[in-house]
Design an enzyme around this catalytic site. Structure first.
Site, PDB file in Angstrom:
ATOM      1  CE  LYS A 217       0.957   2.570  -0.435  1.00  0.00           C
ATOM      2  NZ  LYS A 217       0.238   1.464   0.235  1.00  0.00           N
TER       3      LYS A 217
ATOM      4  CE  LYS B 137       3.967  -1.968   7.969  1.00  0.00           C
ATOM      5  NZ  LYS B 137       2.984  -2.865   7.433  1.00  0.00           N
TER       6      LYS B 137
ATOM      7  CE  LYS C  54      -2.718  -0.336   8.917  1.00  0.00           C
ATOM      8  NZ  LYS C  54      -3.518  -0.316   7.670  1.00  0.00           N
TER       9      LYS C  54
HETATM   10  P1  AMP Z   1       0.449  -1.590   1.580  1.00  0.00           P
HETATM   11  O1  AMP Z   1       1.326  -0.407   1.321  1.00  0.00           O
HETATM   12  O2  AMP Z   1       0.263  -1.822   3.036  1.00  0.00           O
HETATM   13  O3  AMP Z   1      -0.812  -1.560   0.813  1.00  0.00           O
HETATM   14  O4  AMP Z   1       1.248  -2.867   1.067  1.00  0.00           O
HETATM   15  C1  AMP Z   1       1.275  -3.323  -0.280  1.00  0.00           C
HETATM   16  C2  AMP Z   1       2.272  -4.457  -0.413  1.00  0.00           C
HETATM   17  O5  AMP Z   1       3.609  -4.020  -0.098  1.00  0.00           O
HETATM   18  C3  AMP Z   1       2.001  -5.618   0.563  1.00  0.00           C
HETATM   19  O6  AMP Z   1       2.316  -6.829  -0.090  1.00  0.00           O
HETATM   20  C4  AMP Z   1       2.958  -5.370   1.699  1.00  0.00           C
HETATM   21  O7  AMP Z   1       3.306  -6.538   2.386  1.00  0.00           O
HETATM   22  C5  AMP Z   1       4.154  -4.783   0.973  1.00  0.00           C
HETATM   23  N1  AMP Z   1       4.903  -3.859   1.849  1.00  0.00           N
HETATM   24  C6  AMP Z   1       4.419  -2.745   2.438  1.00  0.00           C
HETATM   25  N2  AMP Z   1       5.368  -2.128   3.173  1.00  0.00           N
HETATM   26  C7  AMP Z   1       6.495  -2.882   3.049  1.00  0.00           C
HETATM   27  C8  AMP Z   1       7.833  -2.779   3.569  1.00  0.00           C
HETATM   28  N3  AMP Z   1       8.186  -1.766   4.349  1.00  0.00           N
HETATM   29  N4  AMP Z   1       8.721  -3.748   3.229  1.00  0.00           N
HETATM   30  C9  AMP Z   1       8.357  -4.785   2.428  1.00  0.00           C
HETATM   31  N5  AMP Z   1       7.126  -4.935   1.901  1.00  0.00           N
HETATM   32  C10 AMP Z   1       6.194  -4.004   2.201  1.00  0.00           C
END
Ligand code: AMP
Ligand code: TRP
Length: 333
Positions: free
Chosen positions: A197, A194, A111
């Site tokens: 958002k 990956k 990041k």
């Molecule tokens: P975040 O969007 O970073 O707040 O992630 C929320 C949850 O979604 C966390 O448990 C992440 O590990 C999971 N997550 C986020 N992006 C991915 C992705 N591309 N593939 C699988 N899991 C994800």
């Protein structure tokens, strides 16, 4: 009964990666566990956020979680900033974690990129706050995607050092719950990144509020290669985009990747993408519709989060009070 804690950042709209990697597991786990699900707005502001957008996205993601099947009556759903215990324990953990530990965090390196001197100090101590989120509830099971594995190891290191330094056994070990097949859903535009958002291109992800036409279009435009689909999984190794789409289809239809390849071996991406879009629409369109219905009642949604926050605080406050007593603070008023 083991308590579950997990969180999602309201930095945008939850997407298919969040769903397959985390949320779908949360929905399953709630049948057998006491679950605490948190919209982590304190984590969100570690990078710049527009205040009005942050407020809106916190409510939107709450609606999405309920639309996905999280039951806010039986489980706890709330926004992190509403429970000050998180920030109180995070401060203690800032004083437990070592700079050398944080320097090893790959998400920080990703990041921060080349701009390491210019990012916020909050981004640097982000994993300490995440450890506090979990330990403030004495939660022991944490369902996440694979990208959070290193942060959970750090949370265990912090707990162990706290227990050791103060000669207590106050914070329990936590165990990550990571789904093998969908631990990492990749971008639709680049199979080596990956799905996220924060990707500037909305074409890179399927958001859980997308309608049927948008989903179909994004899948049609998804990057692929010129080869037909192979008949075994190993042949996907050097084909990240193909592997990602096959993995998605397997996850959303509840099959294994070999079973999917059995069906589509030799087929081109045209017909495969059509089937994939169909399966995604069947799954996501109802979530999208339910989300929009919930968002028509923002006052109701806010009352759910506030009730969740009161229940969350009732668990976290005594635990964090005790942590403060252990480190030597006088009692709170
Ligand atoms: P975040 O969007 O970073 O707040 O992630 C929320 C949850 O979604 C966390 O448990 C992440 O590990 C999971 N997550 C986020 N992006 C991915 C992705 N591309 N593939 C699988 N899991 C994800
Ligand atoms: N850092 C997690 C992510 O970006 C979100 C998160 C914050 C979290 N606190 C947590 C996940 C506690 C699990 C447990 O995905």
């Amino acid at each position: 009964m083991a308590r579950i804690f997990s969180g999602i950042q309201p930095t945008g709209i939850a997407h298919l990666g969040n769903y397959l990697g985390a949320i779908q597991n949360w929905v399953k786990l709630q049948a057998q566990h006491e679950c605490v699900f948190c919209l982590v707005d304190l984590h969100a502001i570690t990078v710049a956020q527009d205040p009005a957008a942050l407020r809106a996205q916190t409510l939107q993601n709450a609606a999405i979680l309920i639309a996905c099947g999280i039951n806010p009556e039986t489980q706890i759903l709330f926004h992190q900033s509403a429970v000050p215990a998180h920030a109180r324990l995070a401060w203690i953990f800032n004083c437990v974690a070592r700079v050398g530990w944080l320097n090893r965090m790959t998400q920080f390196k990703d990041k921060a990129g080349k701009d390491r001197e210019a990012v916020s100090t909050g981004l640097y101590v982000y994993p300490n706050l995440m450890a506090a989120d979990i330990h403030a509830y004495h939660a022991t099971l944490v369902p996440v995607g694979d990208d959070q594995r290193q942060h959970l190891e750090l949370a265990n290191d912090i707990a162990e050092k706290f227990n050791h330094d103060y000669a207590v056994s106050f914070f329990p070990r936590i165990e990550p719950l990571i789904l093998a097949e969908t631990a990492r859903v990749m971008s639709l535009r680049d199979g080596t990144k990956k799905m996220s958002k924060s990707d500037p291109s909305a074409q890179s992800r399927i958001e859980l509020t997308d309608d049927a036409d948008t989903i179909a279009l994004k899948i049609r435009r998804a990057k692929t290669d010129a080869e037909p689909l192979p008949d075994h999984v190993a042949a996907l190794q050097a084909r990240p985009e193909a592997a990602n789409l096959v993995g998605m289809y397997a996850a959303i239809t509840g099959q294994t990747m070999p079973a999917v390849l059995q069906q589509f071996a030799g087929a081109g991406f045209g017909p495969f993408k059509e089937k994939l879009a169909e399966a995604l629409i069947a799954h996501i369109a109802p979530i999208s519709k339910a989300t929009h219905e919930l968002l028509a009642e923002p006052v109701y949604l806010e009352s759910i989060l506030q009730a969740g926050a009161r229940r969350a605080a009732a668990i976290a406050n005594p635990i964090v009070d005790e942590a403060e007593r252990i480190v030597g603070f006088l009692a709170r008023a």
